[in-house]
Design a protein around this motif. Sequence first.
Motif, PDB file in Angstrom:
ATOM      1  N   ARG A 156      31.786  37.234  34.432  1.00 26.97           N
ATOM      2  CA  ARG A 156      30.796  38.044  34.723  1.00 26.97           C
ATOM      3  C   ARG A 156      31.375  39.014  35.794  1.00 26.97           C
ATOM      4  O   ARG A 156      31.012  40.236  36.310  1.00 26.97           O
ATOM      5  CB  ARG A 156      29.567  37.251  35.001  1.00 26.97           C
ATOM      6  N   ALA A 157      32.105  38.162  36.929  1.00 32.93           N
ATOM      7  CA  ALA A 157      32.389  38.908  38.095  1.00 32.93           C
ATOM      8  C   ALA A 157      33.598  39.994  38.029  1.00 32.93           C
ATOM      9  O   ALA A 157      33.431  41.054  38.582  1.00 32.93           O
ATOM     10  CB  ALA A 157      32.863  37.815  38.984  1.00 32.93           C
ATOM     11  N   ILE A 158      34.435  39.802  36.985  1.00 34.94           N
ATOM     12  CA  ILE A 158      35.607  40.787  36.821  1.00 34.94           C
ATOM     13  C   ILE A 158      35.474  41.676  35.706  1.00 34.94           C
ATOM     14  O   ILE A 158      35.989  42.576  35.476  1.00 34.94           O
ATOM     15  CB  ILE A 158      36.991  39.886  36.528  1.00 34.94           C
ATOM     16  N   ILE A 159      34.227  41.399  34.924  1.00 33.58           N
ATOM     17  CA  ILE A 159      34.257  42.542  33.685  1.00 33.58           C
ATOM     18  C   ILE A 159      33.988  43.763  33.956  1.00 33.58           C
ATOM     19  O   ILE A 159      34.663  44.888  33.396  1.00 33.58           O
ATOM     20  CB  ILE A 159      32.892  42.030  32.890  1.00 33.58           C
ATOM     21  N   LYS A 160      33.609  44.269  34.992  1.00 42.67           N
ATOM     22  CA  LYS A 160      33.589  45.571  35.504  1.00 42.67           C
ATOM     23  C   LYS A 160      34.859  46.138  36.386  1.00 42.67           C
ATOM     24  O   LYS A 160      34.959  47.154  36.935  1.00 42.67           O
ATOM     25  CB  LYS A 160      32.338  45.865  36.435  1.00 42.67           C
ATOM     26  N   LYS A 161      36.060  45.120  36.428  1.00 43.09           N
ATOM     27  CA  LYS A 161      37.127  45.467  36.856  1.00 43.09           C
ATOM     28  C   LYS A 161      36.925  45.853  38.388  1.00 43.09           C
ATOM     29  O   LYS A 161      37.366  46.901  38.810  1.00 43.09           O
ATOM     30  CB  LYS A 161      37.768  46.623  36.194  1.00 43.09           C
ATOM     31  N   PRO A 162      36.340  45.006  39.279  1.00 44.57           N
ATOM     32  CA  PRO A 162      35.886  45.407  40.364  1.00 44.57           C
ATOM     33  C   PRO A 162      37.526  45.426  41.359  1.00 44.57           C
ATOM     34  O   PRO A 162      38.374  44.843  41.000  1.00 44.57           O
ATOM     35  CB  PRO A 162      35.373  44.158  41.208  1.00 44.57           C
ATOM     36  N   LEU A 163      37.389  46.299  42.637  1.00 44.01           N
ATOM     37  CA  LEU A 163      38.405  46.470  43.152  1.00 44.01           C
ATOM     38  C   LEU A 163      38.826  45.030  44.373  1.00 44.01           C
ATOM     39  O   LEU A 163      39.865  44.783  44.531  1.00 44.01           O
ATOM     40  CB  LEU A 163      38.404  47.442  44.277  1.00 44.01           C
ATOM     41  N   LEU A 164      37.723  44.381  44.406  1.00 50.19           N
ATOM     42  CA  LEU A 164      37.749  43.131  45.126  1.00 50.19           C
ATOM     43  C   LEU A 164      36.751  41.932  44.609  1.00 50.19           C
ATOM     44  O   LEU A 164      35.690  42.191  44.203  1.00 50.19           O
ATOM     45  CB  LEU A 164      36.853  43.527  46.559  1.00 50.19           C
ATOM     46  N   LEU A 165      37.591  40.991  44.639  1.00 51.14           N
ATOM     47  CA  LEU A 165      36.848  39.733  43.934  1.00 51.14           C
ATOM     48  C   LEU A 165      36.514  38.706  45.270  1.00 51.14           C
ATOM     49  O   LEU A 165      37.741  38.298  45.867  1.00 51.14           O
ATOM     50  CB  LEU A 165      37.624  38.934  42.829  1.00 51.14           C
ATOM     51  N   LEU A 166      35.367  38.563  45.469  1.00 48.99           N
ATOM     52  CA  LEU A 166      35.003  37.445  46.602  1.00 48.99           C
ATOM     53  C   LEU A 166      34.646  36.244  45.957  1.00 48.99           C
ATOM     54  O   LEU A 166      33.785  36.116  45.134  1.00 48.99           O
ATOM     55  CB  LEU A 166      33.777  37.988  47.343  1.00 48.99           C
ATOM     56  N   ALA A 167      35.234  34.984  46.445  1.00 44.27           N
ATOM     57  CA  ALA A 167      34.901  33.671  45.613  1.00 44.27           C
ATOM     58  C   ALA A 167      34.526  32.838  46.933  1.00 44.27           C
ATOM     59  O   ALA A 167      35.327  32.370  47.764  1.00 44.27           O
ATOM     60  CB  ALA A 167      36.167  33.220  44.869  1.00 44.27           C
ATOM     61  N   ASP A 168      33.654  32.038  46.819  1.00 45.57           N
ATOM     62  CA  ASP A 168      33.045  31.344  47.794  1.00 45.57           C
ATOM     63  C   ASP A 168      33.188  29.696  47.326  1.00 45.57           C
ATOM     64  O   ASP A 168      32.099  29.311  46.276  1.00 45.57           O
ATOM     65  CB  ASP A 168      31.583  31.458  47.975  1.00 45.57           C
ATOM     66  N   GLU A 169      34.082  28.826  47.786  1.00 43.75           N
ATOM     67  CA  GLU A 169      34.091  27.572  47.203  1.00 43.75           C
ATOM     68  C   GLU A 169      34.241  27.602  45.599  1.00 43.75           C
ATOM     69  O   GLU A 169      33.401  26.775  45.156  1.00 43.75           O
ATOM     70  CB  GLU A 169      33.085  26.781  47.924  1.00 43.75           C
TER      71      GLU A 169
END
Length: 224
Positions: A156-169
């Motif tokens: 869900r987080a990467i499907i729009k091909k974001p420039l930045l992926l933020l991951a919290d634990e």
Amino acid sequence: MMLIELTGITKRFKNGMEYKNILENLNLQIHQGDSIAIKGKSGCGKSTLLNIIGGLLPFDEGAMFFNGIDVSKLTESQRAEYRKDNIGFVTQNFHLLDDRNVYENIALPLQYLGMSKHQIKDRVEEILHDLDIEHTTKRTISTLSGGERQRVAIGRAIIKKPLLLLADEPTGSLDEETEESILEIFSSLHQQGMTLIIVTHDDTVSKNCQHIYKLQHKELHSVY
């Protein structure tokens, strides 16, 4: 190319009758394609910093530039557009919608972007294949294992091909074997050129990143 620049960031919260700084005069530069780990004790402000970078939380002093744009000068609706267009979020607790199946959870950001059903179908099927969860397409979230849920959340987080992926634990609630498979996904995304910022207390996770920072005494210090 410089993607993010934080200069003199200070964030304070009200504590009783007083305000307490949780971040103080913090500086950070991130180039496009970097993978960054941010470590620190519980309650030191790691998630606060991530939420500031993600445009979810305002700061009290300093400046933050994303691709040369001063984020502090954006209106609330412009910050929402900033998040929608540029940022993907992955959290420890997944934050998936229990009343929707795997396909519908992953497709949600593209529906918000107004893409056609045909475009959404093609992209979701690509993500399901890449994350090796094609067998879960029609399953409800409650029937998934922890590792499967995190893969859906990443999808869900990467499907729009974001420039930045933020991951919290992102691996905090996973067993060692599942953690390894999730880290392989992050490594693959980084190799494809995605910029990653991961908040973690886990040395195994941080060692997979190019650069490690420690948040201590309200400031960031480079470990390497």
